[in-house]
Design an enzyme around this catalytic site. Sequence first.
Site: not given
Length: 364
Positions: A106, A136, A143
């Site tokens: 996290g 990735n 994102y």
Amino acid sequence: MPEKPTLRGKTVILRPIGPEDAEAMYASLSDKEAMQLTGTKQSFSLEQVQAFCARVPTEEDRYDFAITLPGENRYRGEVVLNDIDWDNRSSNFRIAISGTENREKGYGSEATELVLEFGFKTLNLHRIELEVYDFNPRAQHVYKKHGFIQEGIRRDVLLWEGKFQSAIVMSLLQPDYLARQSRARFESLETPRLRMRRLRDDDLAPLVAYRNLPEVAWMQLWENYDTESAKKLINGCKVVEPFTANDSFQFAVALKESDELIGDLYFKMDEAGKQAEIGYTFDPRFQGKGLATEAVKTLINHAFKEQGLHRIYGITDPRNAPSINLMKRLGMKQEAQLRKSLWFKGEWADDVIFAVLAEEWKTF
Ligand SMILES: CC(C)(COP(=O)(O)OP(=O)(O)OC[C@H]1O[C@@H](n2cnc3c(N)ncnc32)[C@H](O)[C@@H]1OP(=O)(O)O)[C@@H](O)C(=O)NCCC(=O)NCCS
């Protein structure tokens, strides 16, 4: 330049990088996985890293933060706003967490959240952009979760161990960031018998089961619907808000009483956020009971009345009578038949397009 700030979250503390971080940063350069994921090929000497760490605290076009935990000062990675273009209120973003022991705890998500808040609210940036390699998915997930939207793909920009790799360009704009902050996370849309909600991990088995039935799959783009595709769909929907411009969302359709998954609805918004494509897949055990009509009707109604959409359309194969009948029942009108326009399961197939406009939508 005034001293760069420290940003405090629930789990991580981001403090400005300085000379004391040189050794830890130098050590992180031997992290092979991070090097590949950030496309770093260049090797740096300890002296170069020391010079860099001594320089960045006073550089005016960047903020380099060390990711640390409360009660210790140790560098566990970095998150950076760099190449800041003050004239255009725009910045690049990058992040790398050092060592597998620090990843997937996290830290990356919280560090991203803190830096976006700093960039948009304190620095008043308008645009934050980044690049992420297509191999990735973890970083892409993080994102997207924070609202970054894909702008394009830079094809074959990285040659890594003999293979060319592409980079996805993403950005987040200040108005979208602020709107997301004030908007409640989508929970559900209800009809008399149904709940349209987010897909969840426990929907995996029924989703794969009904999507694989021959009578369901025959008119869908897939041949075999595997668990990996289903997991991707479920995970993707955890981080997207429905009705986001230029993004798609898959609604789970569940029976209100039992919360059992009986189908799913696709909803893809255009770039301006005014038009959307719908699609639907239902478990045959629950077909023929008016449930699909109930679900799609409620979704379209919500999209027009609450989200301000202008036009909603569906595309189907002219052989798919149940789908065409559903769209007709909802008052959608056929606009076109595109002849042999889709390469579909080994042959060219026609597409028919049905649409309804907000001004002709009848409130049910
Ligand atoms: C990318 C990075 C910054 C993310 O930070 P992190 O602390 O590891 O990530 P978090 O624990 O905050 O979150 C990971 C999320 O990705 C998800 N995830 C993990 N592997 C995934 C995968 N293969 N596909 C999709 N999602 C994945 C996790 O489930 C989690 O999702 P959730 O927050 O919705 O539960 C970090 O892993 C890192 O530095 N990696 C190496 C360098 C790098 O890739 N930098 C980015 C270059 S563009």
